[in-house]
Write a protein that holds these residues in place. Structure first.
Motif, PDB file in Angstrom:
ATOM      1  N   UNK A 186       0.828  -1.202   0.000  1.00  0.00           N
ATOM      2  CA  UNK A 186       0.000   0.000   0.000  1.00  0.00           C
ATOM      3  C   UNK A 186       0.865   1.255   0.000  1.00  0.00           C
ATOM      4  N   UNK A 187       1.963   1.230   0.744  1.00  0.00           N
ATOM      5  CA  UNK A 187       2.856   2.395   0.761  1.00  0.00           C
ATOM      6  C   UNK A 187       3.549   2.582  -0.598  1.00  0.00           C
ATOM      7  N   UNK A 191       3.124   5.886  -2.857  1.00  0.00           N
ATOM      8  CA  UNK A 191       4.195   6.683  -3.459  1.00  0.00           C
ATOM      9  C   UNK A 191       3.967   6.862  -4.962  1.00  0.00           C
ATOM     10  N   UNK A 192       3.564   5.771  -5.613  1.00  0.00           N
ATOM     11  CA  UNK A 192       3.305   5.857  -7.058  1.00  0.00           C
ATOM     12  C   UNK A 192       2.147   6.805  -7.355  1.00  0.00           C
ATOM     13  N   UNK A 193       1.116   6.741  -6.540  1.00  0.00           N
ATOM     14  CA  UNK A 193      -0.047   7.602  -6.762  1.00  0.00           C
ATOM     15  C   UNK A 193       0.291   9.069  -6.489  1.00  0.00           C
ATOM     16  N   UNK A 194       1.176   9.299  -5.521  1.00  0.00           N
ATOM     17  CA  UNK A 194       1.584  10.678  -5.256  1.00  0.00           C
ATOM     18  C   UNK A 194       2.380  11.240  -6.436  1.00  0.00           C
ATOM     19  N   UNK A 195       3.225  10.397  -7.035  1.00  0.00           N
ATOM     20  CA  UNK A 195       3.948  10.850  -8.218  1.00  0.00           C
ATOM     21  C   UNK A 195       2.983  11.142  -9.371  1.00  0.00           C
ATOM     22  N   UNK A 196       1.989  10.268  -9.510  1.00  0.00           N
ATOM     23  CA  UNK A 196       0.987  10.498 -10.553  1.00  0.00           C
ATOM     24  C   UNK A 196       0.207  11.783 -10.275  1.00  0.00           C
ATOM     25  N   UNK A 222      -5.853   9.440  -1.471  1.00  0.00           N
ATOM     26  CA  UNK A 222      -6.622   9.386  -0.218  1.00  0.00           C
ATOM     27  C   UNK A 222      -7.062   7.963   0.100  1.00  0.00           C
ATOM     28  N   UNK A 223      -7.461   7.205  -0.919  1.00  0.00           N
ATOM     29  CA  UNK A 223      -7.876   5.808  -0.690  1.00  0.00           C
ATOM     30  C   UNK A 223      -6.727   4.981  -0.121  1.00  0.00           C
ATOM     31  N   UNK A 224      -5.534   5.150  -0.659  1.00  0.00           N
ATOM     32  CA  UNK A 224      -4.380   4.410  -0.147  1.00  0.00           C
ATOM     33  C   UNK A 224      -4.063   4.818   1.288  1.00  0.00           C
ATOM     34  N   UNK A 225      -4.136   6.114   1.561  1.00  0.00           N
ATOM     35  CA  UNK A 225      -3.877   6.583   2.932  1.00  0.00           C
ATOM     36  C   UNK A 225      -4.923   6.058   3.903  1.00  0.00           C
ATOM     37  N   UNK A 226      -6.169   5.956   3.452  1.00  0.00           N
ATOM     38  CA  UNK A 226      -7.231   5.457   4.331  1.00  0.00           C
ATOM     39  C   UNK A 226      -7.107   3.956   4.597  1.00  0.00           C
ATOM     40  N   UNK A 227      -6.491   3.216   3.660  1.00  0.00           N
ATOM     41  CA  UNK A 227      -6.352   1.771   3.840  1.00  0.00           C
ATOM     42  C   UNK A 227      -5.235   1.406   4.813  1.00  0.00           C
ATOM     43  N   UNK A 422      -7.124   3.468 -13.799  1.00  0.00           N
ATOM     44  CA  UNK A 422      -7.643   2.095 -13.804  1.00  0.00           C
ATOM     45  C   UNK A 422      -6.517   1.073 -13.656  1.00  0.00           C
ATOM     46  N   UNK A 423      -5.399   1.334 -14.352  1.00  0.00           N
ATOM     47  CA  UNK A 423      -4.280   0.387 -14.278  1.00  0.00           C
ATOM     48  C   UNK A 423      -3.684   0.346 -12.873  1.00  0.00           C
ATOM     49  N   UNK A 424      -3.580   1.485 -12.195  1.00  0.00           N
ATOM     50  CA  UNK A 424      -3.030   1.505 -10.843  1.00  0.00           C
ATOM     51  C   UNK A 424      -3.962   0.823  -9.845  1.00  0.00           C
ATOM     52  N   UNK A 425      -5.256   1.027 -10.015  1.00  0.00           N
ATOM     53  CA  UNK A 425      -6.211   0.322  -9.152  1.00  0.00           C
ATOM     54  C   UNK A 425      -6.066  -1.194  -9.332  1.00  0.00           C
ATOM     55  N   UNK A 426      -5.992  -1.620 -10.583  1.00  0.00           N
ATOM     56  CA  UNK A 426      -5.882  -3.052 -10.867  1.00  0.00           C
ATOM     57  C   UNK A 426      -4.590  -3.628 -10.301  1.00  0.00           C
ATOM     58  N   UNK A 427      -3.484  -2.886 -10.416  1.00  0.00           N
ATOM     59  CA  UNK A 427      -2.210  -3.390  -9.907  1.00  0.00           C
ATOM     60  C   UNK A 427      -2.233  -3.562  -8.399  1.00  0.00           C
ATOM     61  N   UNK A 428      -2.719  -2.549  -7.672  1.00  0.00           N
ATOM     62  CA  UNK A 428      -2.767  -2.684  -6.217  1.00  0.00           C
ATOM     63  C   UNK A 428      -3.679  -3.829  -5.804  1.00  0.00           C
ATOM     64  N   UNK A 429      -4.830  -3.937  -6.448  1.00  0.00           N
ATOM     65  CA  UNK A 429      -5.753  -5.023  -6.123  1.00  0.00           C
ATOM     66  C   UNK A 429      -5.122  -6.380  -6.398  1.00  0.00           C
ATOM     67  N   UNK A 430      -4.395  -6.489  -7.527  1.00  0.00           N
ATOM     68  CA  UNK A 430      -3.759  -7.764  -7.867  1.00  0.00           C
ATOM     69  C   UNK A 430      -2.669  -8.121  -6.857  1.00  0.00           C
ATOM     70  N   UNK A 431      -1.880  -7.139  -6.445  1.00  0.00           N
ATOM     71  CA  UNK A 431      -0.826  -7.405  -5.466  1.00  0.00           C
ATOM     72  C   UNK A 431      -1.400  -7.811  -4.109  1.00  0.00           C
ATOM     73  N   UNK A 432      -2.470  -7.120  -3.702  1.00  0.00           N
ATOM     74  CA  UNK A 432      -3.109  -7.479  -2.430  1.00  0.00           C
ATOM     75  C   UNK A 432      -3.714  -8.875  -2.510  1.00  0.00           C
ATOM     76  N   UNK A 433      -4.331  -9.207  -3.649  1.00  0.00           N
ATOM     77  CA  UNK A 433      -4.921 -10.537  -3.810  1.00  0.00           C
ATOM     78  C   UNK A 433      -3.852 -11.621  -3.813  1.00  0.00           C
TER      79      UNK A 433
END
Length: 461
Positions: A186-187, A191-196, A222-227, A422-433
């Protein structure tokens, strides 16, 4: 020696002869039950059987090994089980003492005036009494068998406690590493989302993107920080659970485990073998069988209550009288007690003992069925988890490549911003899964090890 009238002596000797003739009967005779199981487990595969005391070695994790060793040495449930063993052994010694002669010594002294003169009379006496209950009809033998079965059950219960503690520690450690990995992922995503987000704000300053795209980027951050707080809480709770299981301090464990480590993965493919072998080594099945043996022994004690009891007893009492005189009395002989009218109490006790024995038999059968079900479920889950981990690993690789391509296209102005989101959401979800799939497979390996009492066959995949 005390003399008995000839008729009484004949009756007594006749009763003793009948009693010894009946002594060949052994109330409460017990034969261990045999479980009817299938030849092999449905999902089984050939493998070498490993030592049952080190199934967690399949993870090759020194931290897990150290935690389990500490738990087996200090866990309060294990210490309680050891205390139960001491109690059962003491009870067995107490029951065994009934077969030995019982001796007692009583003493008395007196001082007073003789009637008719003023002389002082003194006397003292001591009585040595001995009694021995002869176990003709097996009441004591049944009690000894029951006490011995209780000792066995206590030792097996300690094995249950050790297995439970080891599997609980392994599961808590697996959860801890999962939350640690989830926090790290998540961190990284944050970081990636902050760069984006920074890039999007630059594009917004240049007028290349809309305000909606900026808000979308801010929402991802914000979603990443909340998680993060929930995942960090899961890590802390896992540390506290390990501290409880190992009777240690949370602060010490947290300092040691926060350094990081990969998620535990069993280095072998699992196999269990023949159900009958699993039933034989599971300590909880052994406890149920020993409880059944104890209940059957109690039936033997209840049956023996219908027969006479023979006791050999005697006493010697020397008495010192005033003036140096003495008087000695002694007596020795058998006593026989025959239950004639008990108001149905003996029959009621026998019926109750038989009912408890039937309950113990049903409990053993239920434990066998539950054991087979647990092994089948854990084995099926563990084997299927391997396919899930492989599929999630491929999904992570694809999602990671998709993020790189989408971000490059966005930076070159060849594509919009929404594909990047969409790609970043999918990547984080895939890594968590993937992390969760690895966690679940490790937990199912622990469940399989506990279900088979550590008798998991370990073979190189």
């Amino acid at each position: 020696m005390t003399e008995f009238p000839s008729v009484s002596r004949r009756l007594l000797l006749g009763g003793l002869a009948s009693a010894f003739a009946l002594s060949a009967c052994s109330p409460g005779a017990y034969t261990a039950p045999i479980a009817e199981t299938s030849q092999r487990f449905a999902s089984d595969s050939p493998a070498r059987r490993a030592g049952s005391n080190a199934w967690w070695a399949a993870f090759r994790d020194k931290n897990m090994d150290a935690l389990i060793a500490a738990g087996l040495a200090r866990n309060l449930d294990v210490q309680t089980a050891i205390a139960v063993i001491r109690e059962a052994e003491a009870n067995a010694r107490l029951v065994g003492a009934n077969d030995l002669p019982q001796a007692s010594l009583e003493g008395a002294a007196s001082r007073g005036l003789n009637s008719g003169d003023v002389s002082i009379a003194e006397s003292s006496s001591a009585t040595l009494g001995v009694s021995w209950l002869i176990d003709i009809f097996g009441a004591n033998r049944a009690a000894r068998r029951g006490a011995s079965a209780q000792v066995d059950a206590a030792y097996l219960s300690a094995e249950v406690a050790r297995l439970t503690v080891a599997s609980a520690i392994a599961s808590a450690y697996i959860d801890l590493r999962y939350y640690q990995q989830a926090v790290s992922l998540t961190r990284q995503s944050l970081d990636s989302r902050k760069r984006t987000l920074a890039l999007t704000r630059e594009q917004d300053f240049l007028g290349s993107v809309s305000r909606v795209e900026v808000l979308q980027a801010e929402q991802l951050v914000t979603q990443a920080e909340a998680a993060l707080p929930a995942l960090e809480l899961g890590f802390d709770q896992s540390v506290n659970r390990l501290a409880t299981l190992t009777a240690g301090r949370s602060a010490d464990l947290a300092a040691r485990l926060r350094k990081g480590g990969s998620q535990p993965r069993a280095s072998y493919s699992a196999s269990v073998g023949i159900p009958a072998d699993v039933i034989r080594v599971r300590p909880d099945i052994g406890v149920a069988e020993r409880n059944l043996a104890t209940a059957v022994a109690a039936v033997g004690e209840a049956e023996a209550a219908f027969y006479p009891k023979l006791t050999l007893s005697g006493s010697v009492t020397p008495i010192d009288l005033a003036g140096g005189g003495s008087l000695k009395t002694w007596g020795f002989g058998p006593q026989i007690s025959v239950p004639l009218f008990t108001g149905g109490a003996n029959r009621a006790r026998l019926s109750a003992a038989e009912a408890r024995a039937e309950q113990a038999r049903l409990a053993w059968q239920g434990a066998v069925l539950k054991a087979v079900e647990e092994v089948e479920n854990a084995l099926a889950a563990y084997n299927r988890d391997g396919r899930a981990v492989g599929a999630q690993s491929r999904l992570v690789s694809n999602a990671d490549e998709s993020v790189s391509l989408a971000r490059t296209s966005y930076e070159l102005g060849e594509a919009g911003f929404f594909p990047v989101l969409d790609a970043e959401r999918t990547l984080l979800s895939a890594r968590q899964d993937l992390a969760n799939a690895v966690r679940q497979r490790a937990l199912n390996f622990v469940a399989l090890s506990a279900a088979s009492a550590g008798g998991v066959g370990l073979a190189q995949p």
